[in-house]
Structures are given as C-alpha cells and as structure tokens.
Design a protein around this motif. Structure first.
Motif, mmCIF file in Angstrom:
data_model
loop_
_atom_site.group_PDB
_atom_site.id
_atom_site.type_symbol
_atom_site.label_atom_id
_atom_site.label_comp_id
_atom_site.label_asym_id
_atom_site.label_seq_id
_atom_site.Cartn_x
_atom_site.Cartn_y
_atom_site.Cartn_z
ATOM 1 N N ASN A 35 -10.331 -1.909 -2.672
ATOM 2 C CA ASN A 35 -9.329 -2.955 -2.917
ATOM 3 C C ASN A 35 -8.127 -2.433 -3.703
ATOM 4 N N LEU A 36 -7.797 -1.178 -3.481
ATOM 5 C CA LEU A 36 -6.604 -0.597 -4.099
ATOM 6 C C LEU A 36 -5.529 -0.590 -3.013
ATOM 7 N N THR A 37 -4.728 -1.617 -2.992
ATOM 8 C CA THR A 37 -3.815 -1.822 -1.867
ATOM 9 C C THR A 37 -2.392 -1.355 -2.167
ATOM 10 N N GLY A 38 -2.231 -0.612 -3.259
ATOM 11 C CA GLY A 38 -0.895 -0.102 -3.583
ATOM 12 C C GLY A 38 -0.405 0.890 -2.551
ATOM 13 N N ALA A 39 -1.252 1.832 -2.175
ATOM 14 C CA ALA A 39 -0.882 2.776 -1.115
ATOM 15 C C ALA A 39 -0.791 2.003 0.189
ATOM 16 N N THR A 77 -4.283 6.752 -7.700
ATOM 17 C CA THR A 77 -3.411 5.918 -6.876
ATOM 18 C C THR A 77 -2.332 5.305 -7.776
ATOM 19 N N ILE A 78 -1.423 4.587 -7.167
ATOM 20 C CA ILE A 78 -0.362 3.963 -7.959
ATOM 21 C C ILE A 78 -0.957 3.030 -9.025
ATOM 22 N N GLU A 79 -2.106 2.431 -8.727
ATOM 23 C CA GLU A 79 -2.725 1.522 -9.707
ATOM 24 C C GLU A 79 -3.191 2.286 -10.944
ATOM 25 N N GLY A 80 -3.534 3.559 -10.746
ATOM 26 C CA GLY A 80 -4.058 4.340 -11.862
ATOM 27 C C GLY A 80 -3.002 5.173 -12.565
ATOM 28 N N LEU A 81 -1.787 5.164 -12.040
ATOM 29 C CA LEU A 81 -0.745 6.021 -12.632
ATOM 30 C C LEU A 81 -0.364 5.540 -14.021
ATOM 31 N N SER A 82 -0.161 4.245 -14.150
ATOM 32 C CA SER A 82 0.195 3.674 -15.448
ATOM 33 C C SER A 82 -0.140 2.186 -15.413
ATOM 34 N N HIS A 83 -1.107 1.798 -16.209
ATOM 35 C CA HIS A 83 -1.525 0.391 -16.173
ATOM 36 C C HIS A 83 -0.393 -0.536 -16.589
ATOM 37 N N GLU A 84 0.488 -0.042 -17.451
ATOM 38 C CA GLU A 84 1.586 -0.886 -17.935
ATOM 39 C C GLU A 84 2.837 -0.741 -17.073
ATOM 40 N N ARG A 85 2.739 0.051 -16.016
ATOM 41 C CA ARG A 85 3.894 0.336 -15.144
ATOM 42 C C ARG A 85 5.036 0.962 -15.946
ATOM 43 N N THR A 86 4.675 1.817 -16.873
ATOM 44 C CA THR A 86 5.703 2.416 -17.726
ATOM 45 C C THR A 86 5.805 3.927 -17.525
ATOM 46 N N GLY A 102 10.601 -2.538 -1.043
ATOM 47 C CA GLY A 102 9.503 -2.056 -1.873
ATOM 48 C C GLY A 102 8.346 -1.415 -1.131
ATOM 49 N N PHE A 103 8.344 -1.480 0.188
ATOM 50 C CA PHE A 103 7.169 -1.000 0.934
ATOM 51 C C PHE A 103 6.898 0.485 0.690
ATOM 52 N N CYS A 104 7.952 1.265 0.634
ATOM 53 C CA CYS A 104 7.789 2.718 0.470
ATOM 54 C C CYS A 104 7.560 3.142 -0.972
ATOM 55 N N ILE A 105 7.780 2.225 -1.911
ATOM 56 C CA ILE A 105 7.893 2.612 -3.323
ATOM 57 C C ILE A 105 6.611 3.204 -3.927
ATOM 58 N N PRO A 106 5.426 2.632 -3.700
ATOM 59 C CA PRO A 106 4.243 3.257 -4.324
ATOM 60 C C PRO A 106 4.083 4.715 -3.923
ATOM 61 N N GLY A 107 4.308 5.017 -2.657
ATOM 62 C CA GLY A 107 4.185 6.398 -2.199
ATOM 63 C C GLY A 107 5.249 7.284 -2.814
ATOM 64 N N VAL A 109 6.832 6.772 -5.688
ATOM 65 C CA VAL A 109 6.548 6.941 -7.125
ATOM 66 C C VAL A 109 5.500 8.027 -7.323
ATOM 67 N N MET A 110 4.455 8.011 -6.510
ATOM 68 C CA MET A 110 3.411 9.033 -6.665
ATOM 69 C C MET A 110 3.980 10.425 -6.370
ATOM 70 N N ALA A 111 4.743 10.539 -5.298
ATOM 71 C CA ALA A 111 5.304 11.847 -4.946
ATOM 72 C C ALA A 111 6.253 12.338 -6.041
ATOM 73 N N ALA A 112 7.073 11.425 -6.587
ATOM 74 C CA ALA A 112 8.031 11.816 -7.622
ATOM 75 C C ALA A 112 7.314 12.181 -8.921
ATOM 76 N N ALA A 113 6.279 11.441 -9.274
ATOM 77 C CA ALA A 113 5.536 11.738 -10.503
ATOM 78 C C ALA A 113 4.907 13.126 -10.411
ATOM 79 N N ILE A 114 4.390 13.452 -9.245
ATOM 80 C CA ILE A 114 3.766 14.767 -9.053
ATOM 81 C C ILE A 114 4.831 15.863 -9.089
ATOM 82 N N LEU A 115 5.980 15.590 -8.477
ATOM 83 C CA LEU A 115 7.068 16.579 -8.512
ATOM 84 C C LEU A 115 7.487 16.868 -9.956
ATOM 85 N N LEU A 116 7.658 15.802 -10.758
ATOM 86 C CA LEU A 116 8.115 15.998 -12.138
ATOM 87 C C LEU A 116 7.084 16.716 -12.994
ATOM 88 N N ARG A 117 5.819 16.576 -12.632
ATOM 89 C CA ARG A 117 4.791 17.327 -13.370
ATOM 90 C C ARG A 117 4.925 18.825 -13.113
#
Ligand code: FES
Ligand code: FES
Length: 186
Positions: A35-39, A77-86, A102-107, A109-117
């Motif tokens: 039930n993680l429907t963010g992706a 997943t996007i749900e686990g990236l930041s519980h506070e969306r911060t 917004g449809f593309c945004i979770p994907g 955000v995950m790709a960008a977060a990984i890039l910045l790491r």
C-alpha cells in the motif's frame, strides 16, 4: 504440498516478506501489497521514471525490477524519504512552485535525492543528464533550479522555508459522525 516462495527485503526501514511470485515487479509489490502508492505507474517499460525508488542507494525504475532480483536489498520509497516531507528536494520543489499535475514528482524527488547524495553541487548539464524522468507538464526549467537550490540547502548554504504542506490534513478532512438518519420513506 504447496511450496510458498517468499522474497524478503527491507522497505522504508522495515523488513518485509512478500509471498508473491518472484517475477512480480517491485512496483506492484510496493503499491498493491505494501500500500505504498507514492511510486507511480506511468509507462511500465522503464522509460518515464514515475516508478523510481531507491534500491541500495541507486535510483531504480521499479516497474522493471522483479522482486526476486532484490532479495535482501534495502528499498526506500517516497513515503520513507522524509516523514515530514522536509527533504531539501521536497522543500525546494514546493518553494519554487515547481509541481503541476504532480504525477511524475515522487519519481523525480527520489532520483534527485539520490543524485544529490552522490554529487552535492550538480551542474545543469549533470542534472539534465541524470534526471531523465519524463514530465508531461514540462517542469524542467524550474526543476533544474529547484534541484540546485536543494543542493545549496543540503550543503548548508541556504535555508529553504517550509511552506504550506500541500495535500489534505486527514484530521481536518474527515471526522466520525453519529449514525446518519435514513430519509423518510416516500
Ligand atoms: S512506470 Fe516505470 S519507468 Fe515508467
Ligand atoms: S508535473 Fe505533471 S507530469 Fe510532471
């Protein structure tokens, strides 16, 4: 005797055992079993990136990865990236008013977060080369700016104010009410 095949891996810091065919795409396991429907499901062919999640630190298009292949992995997943969306990427996207449908945004955000790491201060060329997620709304120019801004925030060079969180606050949106009185019979 029926032998049940189980696949185990960690999802958002919780160990999970999936009693699904090992050929099941990770996206289905996340969305339908956890039930993680963010992706999101966009193309199903690995092209759009709407289904991007983090598997062992890599941006992975989960529609193309059978769960049997990631036994023992760590999935975020996007749900686990930041519980506070911060997460800085989330703050920068909100502050820059980047999102449209917004449809593309979770994907993204995950790709960008990984890039910045991997790369704290990516150039525009790097961002365009690495974030190949498709956006039908065409947010790309604002997206590049937002990812660079998120990088500055992650490096402590800028503070992005947390704006109003988008979405519905469940506490405001629904409440338990006394049983409804049926309408009188005609
Ligand atoms: S739905 Fe996975 S890449 Fe498009
Ligand atoms: S914001 Fe609509 S598809 Fe990207």
């Amino acid at each position: 005797m029926t032998v049940r095949v189980m696949t185990r891996f960690t999802v958002n810091n919780q160990p999970v055992e999936y009693r699904l065919d090992p050929a099941t795409p990770l996206l289905w396991a996340l969305r339908d079993a956890s039930n993680l429907t963010g992706a999101k499901y966009g193309c199903g062919t690995g092209h759009c990136g709407a289904c991007t999640v983090d598997v062992d630190g890599q941006a992975v298009r989960s529609c193309r990865v059978p769960i049997g292949r990631i036994e023992g992995s760590t999935v975020t997943t996007i749900e686990g990236l930041s519980h506070e969306r911060t997460h800085p990427v989330q703050l920068a996207l909100i502050a820059g008013n980047v999102t449209q449908c917004g449809f593309c945004i979770p994907g993204i955000v995950m790709a960008a977060a990984i890039l910045l790491r991997r790369e704290a201060d990516p150039s525009e060329e790097t961002i365009r080369a690495q974030i190949t997620n498709l956006c039908r709304c065409g947010i790309y120019p604002r997206l590049v700016e937002a990812i660079q801004r998120a990088g500055r925030a992650a490096r402590g060079e800028e503070i992005i104010p947390a704006g109003a969180r988008p979405g519905i606050d469940p506490a405001d949106a629904a409440r338990v009410v006394p049983a409804l009185t049926p309408p009188p019979a005609p």
